[in-house]
Design a protein around this motif. Structure first.
Motif, PDB file in Angstrom:
ATOM      1  N   LYS A  29       0.976  -1.222  -0.011  1.00 32.03           N
ATOM      2  CA  LYS A  29       0.091   0.009   0.048  1.00 32.03           C
ATOM      3  C   LYS A  29       0.871   1.085  -0.013  1.00 32.03           C
ATOM      4  O   LYS A  29       1.931   1.338   0.693  1.00 32.03           O
ATOM      5  N   CYS A  30       0.325   2.352  -0.600  1.00 26.59           N
ATOM      6  CA  CYS A  30       1.183   3.512  -0.717  1.00 26.59           C
ATOM      7  C   CYS A  30       0.301   4.800  -0.916  1.00 26.59           C
ATOM      8  O   CYS A  30      -0.980   4.658  -1.323  1.00 26.59           O
ATOM      9  N   ASN A  31       0.950   6.111  -0.614  1.00 26.29           N
ATOM     10  CA  ASN A  31       0.228   7.126  -1.017  1.00 26.29           C
ATOM     11  C   ASN A  31      -0.099   7.067  -2.521  1.00 26.29           C
ATOM     12  O   ASN A  31       0.689   6.948  -3.543  1.00 26.29           O
ATOM     13  N   SER A  32      -1.347   7.378  -2.946  1.00 22.95           N
ATOM     14  CA  SER A  32      -1.478   7.267  -4.374  1.00 22.95           C
ATOM     15  C   SER A  32      -1.004   8.375  -5.168  1.00 22.95           C
ATOM     16  O   SER A  32      -0.998   8.385  -6.464  1.00 22.95           O
ATOM     17  N   GLY A  33      -0.603   9.558  -4.532  1.00 23.40           N
ATOM     18  CA  GLY A  33       0.571  10.403  -5.142  1.00 23.40           C
ATOM     19  C   GLY A  33       1.969   9.943  -5.183  1.00 23.40           C
ATOM     20  O   GLY A  33       2.596  10.932  -5.718  1.00 23.40           O
ATOM     21  N   ALA A  42       7.270   0.830  -8.481  1.00 24.36           N
ATOM     22  CA  ALA A  42       7.777  -0.291  -7.816  1.00 24.36           C
ATOM     23  C   ALA A  42       6.909  -1.308  -7.656  1.00 24.36           C
ATOM     24  O   ALA A  42       7.209  -2.637  -8.081  1.00 24.36           O
ATOM     25  N   ALA A  43       5.664  -1.162  -7.113  1.00 22.37           N
ATOM     26  CA  ALA A  43       4.885  -2.227  -7.138  1.00 22.37           C
ATOM     27  C   ALA A  43       4.415  -2.919  -8.188  1.00 22.37           C
ATOM     28  O   ALA A  43       4.303  -4.257  -8.274  1.00 22.37           O
ATOM     29  N   GLU A  44       4.151  -2.121  -9.110  1.00 19.81           N
ATOM     30  CA  GLU A  44       3.932  -2.850 -10.512  1.00 19.81           C
ATOM     31  C   GLU A  44       4.852  -3.518 -11.291  1.00 19.81           C
ATOM     32  O   GLU A  44       4.936  -4.524 -11.755  1.00 19.81           O
ATOM     33  N   ARG A  45       6.025  -2.949 -11.139  1.00 25.59           N
ATOM     34  CA  ARG A  45       7.408  -3.560 -11.717  1.00 25.59           C
ATOM     35  C   ARG A  45       7.548  -5.037 -10.968  1.00 25.59           C
ATOM     36  O   ARG A  45       8.134  -5.798 -11.638  1.00 25.59           O
ATOM     37  N   GLY A 103      -0.278  16.219   8.162  1.00 23.68           N
ATOM     38  CA  GLY A 103      -1.327  17.141   7.977  1.00 23.68           C
ATOM     39  C   GLY A 103      -1.757  17.498   6.534  1.00 23.68           C
ATOM     40  O   GLY A 103      -2.690  18.414   6.337  1.00 23.68           O
ATOM     41  N   GLN A 104      -1.725  16.237   5.724  1.00 26.31           N
ATOM     42  CA  GLN A 104      -2.465  16.283   4.475  1.00 26.31           C
ATOM     43  C   GLN A 104      -3.060  14.754   4.096  1.00 26.31           C
ATOM     44  O   GLN A 104      -3.067  13.724   4.828  1.00 26.31           O
ATOM     45  N   ASN A 105      -3.991  15.049   3.212  1.00 24.58           N
ATOM     46  CA  ASN A 105      -4.940  13.918   2.884  1.00 24.58           C
ATOM     47  C   ASN A 105      -4.028  12.976   2.294  1.00 24.58           C
ATOM     48  O   ASN A 105      -3.229  13.132   1.367  1.00 24.58           O
ATOM     49  N   ARG A 106      -4.339  11.665   2.567  1.00 24.18           N
ATOM     50  CA  ARG A 106      -3.807  10.470   1.835  1.00 24.18           C
ATOM     51  C   ARG A 106      -4.838   9.555   1.371  1.00 24.18           C
ATOM     52  O   ARG A 106      -5.746   8.953   1.889  1.00 24.18           O
ATOM     53  N   ASP A 107      -4.782   9.542   0.020  1.00 28.57           N
ATOM     54  CA  ASP A 107      -5.732   8.402  -0.743  1.00 28.57           C
ATOM     55  C   ASP A 107      -4.772   7.425  -0.798  1.00 28.57           C
ATOM     56  O   ASP A 107      -3.521   7.451  -1.316  1.00 28.57           O
ATOM     57  N   THR A 108      -5.107   6.055  -0.555  1.00 26.19           N
ATOM     58  CA  THR A 108      -4.026   4.980  -0.590  1.00 26.19           C
ATOM     59  C   THR A 108      -4.274   4.074  -1.750  1.00 26.19           C
ATOM     60  O   THR A 108      -5.522   3.514  -1.902  1.00 26.19           O
ATOM     61  N   ALA A 109      -3.374   3.639  -2.457  1.00 24.91           N
ATOM     62  CA  ALA A 109      -3.381   2.817  -3.449  1.00 24.91           C
ATOM     63  C   ALA A 109      -2.932   1.378  -2.873  1.00 24.91           C
ATOM     64  O   ALA A 109      -2.128   1.148  -2.304  1.00 24.91           O
ATOM     65  N   TRP A 110      -3.908   0.442  -3.240  1.00 24.87           N
ATOM     66  CA  TRP A 110      -3.704  -1.117  -2.663  1.00 24.87           C
ATOM     67  C   TRP A 110      -3.185  -1.808  -3.829  1.00 24.87           C
ATOM     68  O   TRP A 110      -3.678  -1.976  -5.091  1.00 24.87           O
ATOM     69  N   TYR A 111      -2.546  -2.720  -3.844  1.00 26.43           N
ATOM     70  CA  TYR A 111      -1.792  -3.606  -4.412  1.00 26.43           C
ATOM     71  C   TYR A 111      -1.691  -5.119  -3.755  1.00 26.43           C
ATOM     72  O   TYR A 111      -1.503  -5.154  -2.702  1.00 26.43           O
ATOM     73  N   SER A 112      -1.465  -6.330  -4.561  1.00 26.88           N
ATOM     74  CA  SER A 112      -1.405  -7.379  -3.760  1.00 26.88           C
ATOM     75  C   SER A 112      -0.684  -8.448  -4.891  1.00 26.88           C
ATOM     76  O   SER A 112      -0.912  -8.464  -5.974  1.00 26.88           O
TER      77      SER A 112
END
Length: 223
Positions: A147-151, A158-161, A178-187
């Protein structure tokens, strides 16, 4: 092919203290032995200035604060931290962890991926992920997450590679620094691992022969 889970009883928690690779070894985090190298590599004059941008902690301008952070996390079983040691030099060049560990469900995550500049874009970073993934699936885990910050484009690339499949984005998942984090999920799941693991092995073997990471992608190695 799916496997019956009628007799599923869960899997063990990670307990390994050392994982050996071609380029690096993963040692259970020991602040007394690893702290000097980690502080220099992650905060010194040759450190990657963008390293801390998407981490929920750091940087640590004072060594005492960094040592306190290391000591706290070295005692944890989740996250379960490792230092990354370059085999050629013996230098500690980063850290990584297994985390979000749910043995009853066979679910585990690779996280806190913090590699110094000397590890980035090299076989050492790939091998660190491979060793943890291999260990997790050998323990019997069914699902390995990233999982990582979508930004964070570097982490997503790296996850995709590395063979992780993108599953979606959790919007407004966290507030970090102090900032919003949208989280990208991989598995990666257990049925995918034999082919992905073989790709890692082929890539690392070719890197070992050429002496660099400038080899074909992991996906090409699996083809």
């Amino acid at each position: 092919m799916s496997t019956s889970l009628a007799d599923w009883k869960g899997v063990p928690e990670p307990t390994v203290q050392l994982l050996e690779g071609r380029f690096i070894r993963l040692e259970k985090l020991d602040p007394a032995r690893h702290g000097d190298d980690l502080f220099e590599g992650l905060h010194g004059p040759n450190a990657d200035p963008k390293l801390w941008d998407y981490l929920p902690y750091g940087p640590f301008p004072e060594r005492a604060a960094f040592d306190a952070w290391l000591n706290n996390h070295a005692q944890n079983s989740d996250p379960y931290f490792f230092s990354v040691v370059d085999r050629a030099s013996g230098q500690v060049q980063g850290f990584i962890s297994l985390m979000s560990i749910v043995p009853a469900q066979g679910r585990i995550e690779i996280g806190h991926v913090t590699f110094g500049a000397s590890m980035q874009r090299s076989p050492k970073s790939t091998e660190a992920v491979y060793l943890l993934a291999k260990y997790a699936f050998e323990l019997g885990y069914r699902r390995l997450e990233w999982k990582c910050n979508s930004g964070n484009s570097r982490s997503k690339y790296a996850a995709e590679r590395l063979g992780f499949s993108f599953e979606g984005v959790f919007r407004q998942h966290m507030v970090v620094k102090g900032q919003n984090r949208d989280t990208a999920w991989y598995s990666i799941i257990d049925t995918e691992w034999p082919a992905i693991g073989a790709g890692f092995e082929a890539w690392l073997a070719e890197s070992n022969q050429t002496g660099s990471g400038q080899v074909k992608s992991l996906a090409q190695c699996r083809a």
